[in-house]
Design a protein around this motif. Sequence first.
Motif, PDB file in Angstrom:
ATOM      1  N   ARG A 138      26.347  47.448  27.382  1.00 38.88           N
ATOM      2  CA  ARG A 138      26.980  48.334  26.419  1.00 38.88           C
ATOM      3  C   ARG A 138      28.464  48.511  26.739  1.00 38.88           C
ATOM      4  O   ARG A 138      29.323  48.453  25.863  1.00 38.88           O
ATOM      5  CB  ARG A 138      26.272  49.685  26.415  1.00 38.88           C
ATOM      6  N   ILE A 139      28.716  48.693  27.997  1.00 41.29           N
ATOM      7  CA  ILE A 139      30.116  48.895  28.405  1.00 41.29           C
ATOM      8  C   ILE A 139      30.926  47.625  28.164  1.00 41.29           C
ATOM      9  O   ILE A 139      32.087  47.668  27.738  1.00 41.29           O
ATOM     10  CB  ILE A 139      30.177  49.335  29.873  1.00 41.29           C
ATOM     11  N   LEU A 195      18.104  49.629  34.120  1.00 41.60           N
ATOM     12  CA  LEU A 195      18.952  50.614  33.454  1.00 41.60           C
ATOM     13  C   LEU A 195      20.429  50.267  33.633  1.00 41.60           C
ATOM     14  O   LEU A 195      21.229  50.412  32.705  1.00 41.60           O
ATOM     15  CB  LEU A 195      18.660  52.004  34.023  1.00 41.60           C
ATOM     16  N   MET A 196      20.782  49.779  34.747  1.00 38.74           N
ATOM     17  CA  MET A 196      22.179  49.424  34.993  1.00 38.74           C
ATOM     18  C   MET A 196      22.596  48.219  34.160  1.00 38.74           C
ATOM     19  O   MET A 196      23.737  48.137  33.678  1.00 38.74           O
ATOM     20  CB  MET A 196      22.381  49.131  36.493  1.00 38.74           C
ATOM     21  N   GLN A 197      21.685  47.264  33.946  1.00 42.44           N
ATOM     22  CA  GLN A 197      22.031  46.099  33.128  1.00 42.44           C
ATOM     23  C   GLN A 197      22.288  46.530  31.679  1.00 42.44           C
ATOM     24  O   GLN A 197      23.247  46.070  31.049  1.00 42.44           O
ATOM     25  CB  GLN A 197      20.900  45.079  33.194  1.00 42.44           C
ATOM     26  N   THR A 198      21.447  47.389  31.122  1.00 44.27           N
ATOM     27  CA  THR A 198      21.650  47.883  29.751  1.00 44.27           C
ATOM     28  C   THR A 198      22.994  48.582  29.631  1.00 44.27           C
ATOM     29  O   THR A 198      23.762  48.364  28.685  1.00 44.27           O
ATOM     30  CB  THR A 198      20.511  48.832  29.375  1.00 44.27           C
ATOM     31  N   GLN A 199      23.256  49.435  30.577  1.00 39.06           N
ATOM     32  CA  GLN A 199      24.522  50.168  30.566  1.00 39.06           C
ATOM     33  C   GLN A 199      25.696  49.208  30.698  1.00 39.06           C
ATOM     34  O   GLN A 199      26.734  49.364  30.048  1.00 39.06           O
ATOM     35  CB  GLN A 199      24.532  51.186  31.711  1.00 39.06           C
ATOM     36  N   THR A 200      25.502  48.205  31.528  1.00 36.08           N
ATOM     37  CA  THR A 200      26.597  47.243  31.734  1.00 36.08           C
ATOM     38  C   THR A 200      26.887  46.480  30.453  1.00 36.08           C
ATOM     39  O   THR A 200      28.058  46.267  30.077  1.00 36.08           O
ATOM     40  CB  THR A 200      26.226  46.281  32.865  1.00 36.08           C
ATOM     41  N   GLN A 247      35.318  45.172  22.423  1.00 34.07           N
ATOM     42  CA  GLN A 247      35.855  45.749  21.194  1.00 34.07           C
ATOM     43  C   GLN A 247      37.242  46.315  21.452  1.00 34.07           C
ATOM     44  O   GLN A 247      38.171  46.110  20.644  1.00 34.07           O
ATOM     45  CB  GLN A 247      34.916  46.842  20.683  1.00 34.07           C
ATOM     46  N   GLU A 248      37.387  46.959  22.506  1.00 35.91           N
ATOM     47  CA  GLU A 248      38.700  47.522  22.845  1.00 35.91           C
ATOM     48  C   GLU A 248      39.704  46.406  23.086  1.00 35.91           C
ATOM     49  O   GLU A 248      40.882  46.517  22.735  1.00 35.91           O
ATOM     50  CB  GLU A 248      38.551  48.392  24.101  1.00 35.91           C
TER      51      GLU A 248
END
Length: 818
Positions: free
Chosen positions: A647-648, A640-645, A654-655
């Motif tokens: 995405r972030i 779960l942390m890898q997916t979130q990472t 993009q930013e």
Amino acid sequence: MLAFVALVILLWNSIVIVGGNEIALIERRWFGSKMPQGRVVALGNEVGIQARTLGPGLHFLIPFIYKATKSVFTEILENEIGLIESVDGTSIPSGRIFAAVVPGHNSFQDGEAFIRNGGQKGPQIEILPPGKYRINPYLFKLTKGNVTEIKDFEIGIVESVDGVAIPEGRIFAQAVDGHASYQNGEAFINNGGQKGPQIEIIPPGNYRINPYLFKVTKSSATKIGDGEIGLVESADGSAIPAGRIFATVVSGHNSFQSGQDFIMNGGQKGPQTEILPPGVYRIHPNLFKVTKAEAVIIQKGEVGMVTAQDGAPIPMGRLLAQSVPGHSNYENGEAFLKNGGQKGPQIDVLLPGTYRINLNLFNIQVASAAVVEANKIGLVTALDGIPLPEREYVASPITGHNDYQDGSAFLLKHGQRGPQLDVLRPGTYYINPLMFSVAIDDVAVVERGQVGVIVSNVGEDPTEEMKRRLGSSQTGASEEEGKEKYVVPKGFRGIQEEVAGPGRYYLNRRAFMAYIIDTTNITIDWDDQEDTRFDQLTVISKDGFPIQVSVKVVIRVRPDQAPYMVAKVGSIDNLIQHVIHPMIDSSFRNQASTASAMNFLQSRSEEQAKAESRARIDLEKYHVECVSVLICQIKLPEDLMQTQTKRIIAEQQQEMYKMEQKSQAERTEMEKMRATADQQPTLVASEIAVKVATQKKAEMITLAEGNAESKALEGAGEGKRLKAIGDGEASKIAAIGEATAQAYNKQQEAIGEEAIKQIKIVELIAAAIQEGKIKIVPDVLVTGGGNAGDGLMGQLSRLLPGVDLTALVNKQAALPKA
């Protein structure tokens, strides 16, 4: 003349001259009576060797009737005695060994008097002291003997070979008077001296004792050295009463040196109660067996425990014998027994010192005194006394026993058997280990930031009113929840409401239990460190993901609430193990089950606030203040942390691109501003010109205002005319553009986009040639692969440097078609 000569010869033979050191022994040959049958020595007119003798001087004897034979005096030297055996006389009576003493014989120098006065044949009791004697050797056989010498530190032990029989049951002959230390055998026999071992002894000195009558054996005097005592056992005397072990003390025997007085005063056979202190004693070794023993020495820091081997029985139910007065630390065994001393272990002890105690009567055991060191206390248990009441665990305190060193006072004041309330403070105590056992314990120490909650096992039972009263003022608690039934005032049994502050307390842990409670902040951790109490919490989120949460809880117990906390849970450890840990674990499980894993992570502060609020409310019930609940770390599953990472990271990229675009725009603006700055002088000149123009404008406006008013109507009409013309031109241009766009669209559909590009290129080239920008004939012509358009575009790119032909073509294509 013949007659004269015969007379002279007769006279000469009739004269007997006896020298000064001589005696004359006379034999009567003729003209006398015959001696009686059995006689050996003749008397006066009897024929035979005469009993009488002639002393020194001139004597006349009829020569044919008497024959004189000279002999020397009998001389008894100093330190000698003369032992006489008569060869004539009457017979010694049956049962006797020595002849009876008869008077008048002048130390056996008058044989006739000896015979006439009834002298008896055989060994004589009398002896001859040192001197010279005219003794008839035919009548008396003389044997010299030595004086009996008893040296210092010696005694003479006497056994008589003659005398009356010792009474049955007795071992030693009784003493008789007048024998002058056995030097007067006659007085001994006449006064009833008994045959056998004598009870009297001979002290040091020189004695003229008849060795035929008295056998004297020398023995050393009894010497009791310093630090020793003499234990005495009598071989003769009356029987010890039934039930007793040691003989009753009798007086007058002078420390057993007078055996006769010992027997006459009722001395008893067997071990004696009295002992001999240091000194030299003339004691009959056959009557009294003296055993030396070391004096009892109790060193500093020791105590002597005494067990009596004789005395009255200890009453039923008692462990130790009662104390009796007058025995002087058991040195006076007689006083101990007479005053009712009891057989068995004694309650009185021996303090450090040296004691002369009869070790046959008293057994002494040495034990260490009770030593209580600094920062320690002594817990005392009485092994004897009245029983404890049924519900009591600790004995009621009493006074006067001198810190349990006077066991007798303890019993007299009805001290109770069992654990005692009073404790021993640091020091040395001479306590009887048979009466009291002492256990060493630590003092109760309450440090700074702590209080001691005392639980009393002694005192009165709390009243029903005390049990009903509220022990807590916690908010929202019901009456039943607020009751603390065992928090009581001082003096009652139970948890004391008054706490002990920092300090050291000599606390009897049998009577009072002290719970040390920290009143400073206490931190409890749930994490994965080795030294923490609990592992980090593992909870399940609403969406089914396991979450590991590291939590830190800070609590505090106020001093005034500590007794009530102890009443609830007992101790801080119980509070942590059985209240806080389950509470925190349950709280976070419940909170995690209502949120997704990511939301739980993202709403960390809200979750922390919820947990703290809930913990504060729950801990108030236990009289504990919750200072804070901190969530230190939340760990989600790795996937779960890898997916979130990812995405972030994408969002951040993009930013970043947006920021880079913004940066380039700012760079363009900066370049523009730089160019403006470079033209600043021109701008300044222009500003001045503007100001000048403004002044002129104002002047002209003032001048033209009049003209403007005059021409206003003219201008208004002209404006309407120009507006009509402009509207017409606009409609024209719009129509042309629209037509051009439609034409381009139709061209594109007809010949394609590439053909349109080539047409536009030709038009541009034609215009450039017309303006003289392009040479018609190139300096160098190179041809290669590709179609004609590509070659043309390449040639135009070389001829028109700096012109973006593709953009220009695209721009042209995008124009609206007419």
